[in-house]
Structure formats: C-alpha cells, structure tokens
Design a protein around this motif. Structure first.
Motif, PDB file in Angstrom:
ATOM      1  N   GLY A 109      34.307  36.244  51.543  1.00 17.72           N
ATOM      2  CA  GLY A 109      33.550  37.480  51.662  1.00 17.72           C
ATOM      3  C   GLY A 109      34.200  38.681  51.007  1.00 17.72           C
ATOM      4  N   PHE A 110      35.380  38.479  50.387  1.00 19.34           N
ATOM      5  CA  PHE A 110      36.037  39.629  49.766  1.00 19.34           C
ATOM      6  C   PHE A 110      35.141  40.271  48.710  1.00 19.34           C
ATOM      7  N   GLU A 111      34.407  39.456  47.972  1.00 20.05           N
ATOM      8  CA  GLU A 111      33.546  39.978  46.903  1.00 20.05           C
ATOM      9  C   GLU A 111      32.521  40.974  47.416  1.00 20.05           C
ATOM     10  N   LYS A 112      32.178  40.881  48.698  1.00 16.72           N
ATOM     11  CA  LYS A 112      31.175  41.768  49.271  1.00 16.72           C
ATOM     12  C   LYS A 112      31.793  42.921  50.068  1.00 16.72           C
ATOM     13  N   SER A 113      33.131  43.016  50.023  1.00 13.06           N
ATOM     14  CA  SER A 113      33.808  44.041  50.826  1.00 13.06           C
ATOM     15  C   SER A 113      33.659  45.439  50.246  1.00 13.06           C
ATOM     16  N   ALA A 114      33.311  45.529  48.959  1.00 15.48           N
ATOM     17  CA  ALA A 114      33.095  46.814  48.291  1.00 15.48           C
ATOM     18  C   ALA A 114      32.245  46.558  47.054  1.00 15.48           C
ATOM     19  N   PRO A 115      31.486  47.541  46.591  1.00 23.71           N
ATOM     20  CA  PRO A 115      30.648  47.334  45.412  1.00 23.71           C
ATOM     21  C   PRO A 115      31.434  46.952  44.164  1.00 23.71           C
ATOM     22  N   TYR A 116      32.679  47.389  44.099  1.00 27.60           N
ATOM     23  CA  TYR A 116      33.526  47.151  42.930  1.00 27.60           C
ATOM     24  C   TYR A 116      34.459  45.961  43.119  1.00 27.60           C
ATOM     25  N   ALA A 117      34.397  45.291  44.273  1.00 26.86           N
ATOM     26  CA  ALA A 117      35.314  44.177  44.553  1.00 26.86           C
ATOM     27  C   ALA A 117      35.181  43.038  43.540  1.00 26.86           C
ATOM     28  N   PRO A 118      33.962  42.623  43.150  1.00 23.17           N
ATOM     29  CA  PRO A 118      33.870  41.544  42.156  1.00 23.17           C
ATOM     30  C   PRO A 118      34.515  41.911  40.823  1.00 23.17           C
ATOM     31  N   VAL A 119      34.337  43.157  40.388  1.00 19.62           N
ATOM     32  CA  VAL A 119      34.938  43.595  39.125  1.00 19.62           C
ATOM     33  C   VAL A 119      36.458  43.615  39.236  1.00 19.62           C
ATOM     34  N   TYR A 120      36.963  44.028  40.387  1.00 21.99           N
ATOM     35  CA  TYR A 120      38.403  44.031  40.607  1.00 21.99           C
ATOM     36  C   TYR A 120      38.959  42.607  40.518  1.00 21.99           C
ATOM     37  N   LEU A 121      38.317  41.668  41.188  1.00 21.12           N
ATOM     38  CA  LEU A 121      38.768  40.281  41.147  1.00 21.12           C
ATOM     39  C   LEU A 121      38.732  39.729  39.727  1.00 21.12           C
ATOM     40  N   ASP A 122      37.604  39.935  39.042  1.00 25.79           N
ATOM     41  CA  ASP A 122      37.467  39.420  37.677  1.00 25.79           C
ATOM     42  C   ASP A 122      38.494  40.048  36.736  1.00 25.79           C
ATOM     43  N   SER A 123      38.716  41.352  36.891  1.00 26.65           N
ATOM     44  CA  SER A 123      39.618  42.056  35.982  1.00 26.65           C
ATOM     45  C   SER A 123      41.065  41.619  36.166  1.00 26.65           C
ATOM     46  N   MET A 124      41.475  41.398  37.412  1.00 26.82           N
ATOM     47  CA  MET A 124      42.867  41.043  37.648  1.00 26.82           C
ATOM     48  C   MET A 124      43.210  39.644  37.139  1.00 26.82           C
ATOM     49  N   LYS A 125      42.187  38.881  36.755  1.00 29.26           N
ATOM     50  CA  LYS A 125      42.423  37.552  36.180  1.00 29.26           C
ATOM     51  C   LYS A 125      42.591  37.609  34.664  1.00 29.26           C
ATOM     52  N   ILE A 126      42.272  38.742  34.051  1.00 30.28           N
ATOM     53  CA  ILE A 126      42.279  38.810  32.583  1.00 30.28           C
ATOM     54  C   ILE A 126      43.166  39.937  32.053  1.00 30.28           C
ATOM     55  N   VAL A 127      44.096  40.420  32.863  1.00 25.97           N
ATOM     56  CA  VAL A 127      44.886  41.582  32.458  1.00 25.97           C
ATOM     57  C   VAL A 127      46.009  41.229  31.491  1.00 25.97           C
ATOM     58  N   LYS A 128      46.282  42.164  30.595  1.00 27.82           N
ATOM     59  CA  LYS A 128      47.453  42.133  29.716  1.00 27.82           C
ATOM     60  C   LYS A 128      48.060  43.533  29.748  1.00 27.82           C
ATOM     61  N   ASP A 129      49.349  43.612  29.466  1.00 26.12           N
ATOM     62  CA  ASP A 129      50.011  44.913  29.560  1.00 26.12           C
ATOM     63  C   ASP A 129      50.721  45.269  28.261  1.00 26.12           C
ATOM     64  N   PHE A 130      50.946  46.557  28.123  1.00 23.61           N
ATOM     65  CA  PHE A 130      51.741  47.111  27.026  1.00 23.61           C
ATOM     66  C   PHE A 130      53.201  46.696  27.229  1.00 23.61           C
ATOM     67  N   TRP A 131      54.025  46.945  26.211  1.00 21.32           N
ATOM     68  CA  TRP A 131      55.462  46.686  26.313  1.00 21.32           C
ATOM     69  C   TRP A 131      56.038  47.300  27.588  1.00 21.32           C
ATOM     70  N   ALA A 132      56.923  46.568  28.244  1.00 17.51           N
ATOM     71  CA  ALA A 132      57.683  47.122  29.365  1.00 17.51           C
ATOM     72  C   ALA A 132      59.165  47.211  29.010  1.00 17.51           C
ATOM     73  N   GLU A 133      59.456  47.234  27.738  1.00 17.32           N
ATOM     74  CA  GLU A 133      60.836  47.332  27.247  1.00 17.32           C
ATOM     75  C   GLU A 133      61.479  48.645  27.698  1.00 17.32           C
TER      76      GLU A 133
END
Length: 443
Positions: free
Chosen positions: A372-396
């Motif tokens: 039921g997390f996907e229904k916990s907030a209107p933006y919850a599905p986007v948050y879940l989907d986005s955190m699976k496809i993240v990349k980051d800039f240099w952390a050097e």
C-alpha cells in the motif's frame, strides 16, 4: 551570628554552584543539526521532538537557504567549526568530507547498534553514505531520499477540448509523457497557449548557473541518451563518454527544450524559480526535486486534483538525477555521543515511517516495500519509480571544481547559445582532465 551567617553563605554558594552545574548540563544536552532551509527541514523539526522526549536532549536547528547552503556548510567544515553536531549534507560532499576527515566514520557504530545498510535502498546507500564509491565505508545514514522528476497540471491535461486538439495534432493522447519525444510534443502544445485568459508555457526547466542547477537538469537528458561520466571499466577515462555521441545528443535535446518551451526569461532558474512558475500557473510541467512534491500536493493554488506527477521520461535509456542527502556526525563536534544517539533514533523503522508520513522521504525498505505504500501519497509511485533509476554527479573530493566547470560549459551552450554541443563537451573534457591531473588521478 557569624557561624549562622557563614553557613548561610556557604549554602547560597552551593545552591548557586548547583544551578550553574544544572545549567551547564542542560546546555550540554543540546545538539545542533544543520541542513538546508526547506519544507522537509521543518518536518524534521517536528519529528525530532520525539527524540527530545525520549532522550532529554534538546535540538537546535541551523537551516541555510539553498543558494547559500553549500558555501556556508563547506566553509564550516573546512574551518573545523563546532556549529554543527549533525549535518545533513549533499551527496556530492561525501568524497571530500570522508577524505578530509570532516565526518565520523560510522561502520563500528552501525555494527554495534545493529544498523544495517542493507535495510536502505541500495542507490541511496551508494549515493549518500559511502566513500569510495562501491566500498562499504559509511560516513552517513541515508536521510532524505530524492531525485529530479516532474509535476504537471493534471486539470489542464484532463480538459476534453485540449485532449481532442492534441490528439488531432499529434496522434497521441494528452497523458503524462513516457518518452522525451512525448515530453517535447506536450511542451510545444502548451507553449504560448491561453488558458483561462492567461498565456501559459510548456515547461519550467533547471537553467541556473551559479551553483548546480543546470547540471541537475541537463544530466537527465544526457543520461537518457547514453552519457557516462567516465568509462565504467576504467575510472577517469572520460574521452568518448562525457563527450560521446549520446552525451552530445542529450545536451542538444535539452537546449531544444529550453528554446522551444520555457517561459520568457527563464534563463537562471532552479528549485525556487520553477516552483514559482508552476504555482503561479505559468507552466504545464515543472522539473523539480521530489522533496517539493508534498508541498505542491497541499498548495492552495495547484494542490489536490490539479496536479499530477511523473518520473523522468525515457530516451534510449531512463535515468533520473539523484538528489537527497545523508545525515552525518561532524568530526569537530564535542557532543559526538549524543549525535550518534540521534542517528540511532532516526534509523528506527518506526521513525522512518513517521518521517515519510510527515513529508520527509525515507529510503528504508521496511517503509518502501510495505503493502500500500504506492497509495500513501499522490507522489509515492513517482518516488518509488525514480529511486530505482537514479544516477549521481561526481562525488570526488574535487567535486566543486568539476561542478563549476560543467555549469559554465553547459550554460554557455544551452542558455547563451555559444558554440555547439560537441564543442561544449569537448571543453568540459579538457576542464575535467586538468582537474584530475591536479588531483594526481591522471598523468
């Protein structure tokens, strides 16, 4: 009389000393947590009242506006200042903070207290907590999961007349875009359109030059067409990766979006400017960090059913720029024990659930994987989907110089229209090569 007076004086002095000791102890039982000034920070203030109630340790907060946050906090760390006991610092800082000894290494503390990094989303552990990348050296606990995504005017997209016109013109449904080509078509459709008597525009994109804005924006289209910062098999081998065909295509596409579909004067815009453009009804779509989505959902102008959310569209690939931060104990604090207790409290699954409920963004899997997390907030599905496809800039450790170089190169091309995308990225390769040579990482 002298004896009585002497006893009274001694008693008074003892009482005064006791009060001073009590005051000193109370002052010692206070932690200062430093972060950026935004809605999630306000939510953390409320949540932290639970820590105070259970520990007796009062919390003080030092929140700095985003435009000044990095400079203010990095100056504090570099000067070995004692302002912050706890710091929620940006993901890109982890390299310099670890190598320069600004953060306490947390491995032993995690092991002793049963805090497992496997309980958190892997991308956020790698992005917020570890240095070197790919290692199991931890300098932060994932605190605020975040990524760049989009909001859109759901009420505009639902209008029958607009849906019919868009279908006639494009052969597509006026739905949240799945691909970057869809995104561009929708943005062009809304550009300069009059809705409810007001001229509107396609999209608010990141274009800010001074800190990190345009890099956080353009990276999304560059990722989508195959950009890598360097060779995945050979660190710091950047030729043909940062300036390869995919990178060039992605950069060129971002400029096309800027030229065709942004509001007039939107040439130095980041989080706040995009929020303003969206909330004031200027744009159909807005690029921004998911951290702002709880506020948008509740906004009196655009909240409720007026707004929807979607993750980064696809190109040849689908990636989203990582945002967010980890929480660290500052090495120069003389209250490290209490600060570590705050970390232990914050890591609890029950507190992580309350953090999400309050408008923060947990990355704890016990919360994210809950039915039921996907229904916990209107933006919850986007948050879940986005955190699976993240990349980051240099952390050097030299990330600030690397970032400044990219900001200048891509802004000059996208916004100022100087040169070609290939020239911009060839120049960036030259800049980065010089930086890594100075770091001794390239010959």
């Amino acid at each position: 009389m002298k004896t009585i007076r002497s006893k009274l004086i001694v008693a008074a002095l003892a009482a005064t000393a006791g009060l001073l000791a009590t005051s000193a102890q109370a002052q010692q039982k206070q932690l200062t947590l430093c972060w950026a000034a935004w809605d999630p920070a306000n939510a953390l203030v409320e949540l932290s009242k639970d820590f105070t109630a259970k520990s007796g340790v009062r919390m003080k907060f030092e929140f700095v506006p985003w435009p000044n946050f990095a400079q203010r906090m990095l100056n504090e760390l570099n000067s070995k200042g004692k302002l912050c006991d706890l710091l929620i610092g940006d993901s890109q800082w982890i390299g310099s903070a670890a190598t320069e000894g600004h953060y306490v290494k947390l491995n032993d503390f995690f092991d002793k207290n049963g805090i497992k990094m496997s309980d958190f989303a892997p991308a956020t552990v790698d992005g917020y907590s570890t240095w070197p990348k790919g290692s199991k050296n931890y300098y932060a606990l994932p605190a605020m999961g975040d990524a760049v995504a989009f909001t859109y005017r759901k009420d505009w997209f639902a209008r029958p007349d607009l849906r019919a016109e868009f279908k006639q013109k494009t052969g597509r449904e006026l739905d949240p875009p799945k691909t970057w080509d869809d995104f561009k078509a929708i943005a062009q459709f809304f550009q300069n359109r009059v809705i409810d008597g007001k001229k509107v525009y396609g999209a608010a994109l990141y274009t800010e030059r001074g800190s990190e804005g345009i890099t956080m924006g353009v990276a999304n289209t560059m990722y989508a067409y195959g950009m890598e910062y360097d060779n995945p098999k050979k660190p710091y081998d950047m030729k043909g990766f940062i300036n390869g065909p995919g990178s060039v295509r992605g950069l060129k596409f971002y400029k096309e979006l800027y030229d065709c579909c942004t509001p007039p004067g939107h040439s130095n815009a980041y989080m706040t400017e995009n929020l303003d453009a969206y909330k004031s009804g200027q744009v159909a779509m807005q690029m921004n960090f998911i951290a702002f989505f709880p506020g948008i959902s509740k906004d009196p102008q655009v909240g409720g059913e007026k707004s929807g959310f979607f993750p980064m569209p696809k190109g040849d690939k689908q990636f989203a720029q990582l945002g967010g931060q980890g929480i660290s104990v500052v090495k120069y604090s003389d209250k490290q024990e209490a600060a570590l207790e705050y970390i232990k409290w914050f890591a609890q699954p029950s507190i992580q659930q309350r953090w999400w409920d309050a408008g923060g963004a947990t990355t704890h899997l016990s919360v994210l994987n809950k039915p039921g997390f996907e229904k916990s907030a209107p933006y919850a599905p986007v948050y879940l989907d986005s955190m699976k496809i993240v990349k980051d800039f240099w952390a050097e450790p030299s990330y600030a110089q690397l970032l400044l170089a990219m900001q200048n190169r891509v802004h000059n091309y996208v916004v100022a229209g100087k040169g070609s995308p290939q020239e911009a990225l060839d120049g960036l390769l030259k800049d980065w090569t010089e930086i890594f040579k100075e770091d001794g990482k390239l010959k």
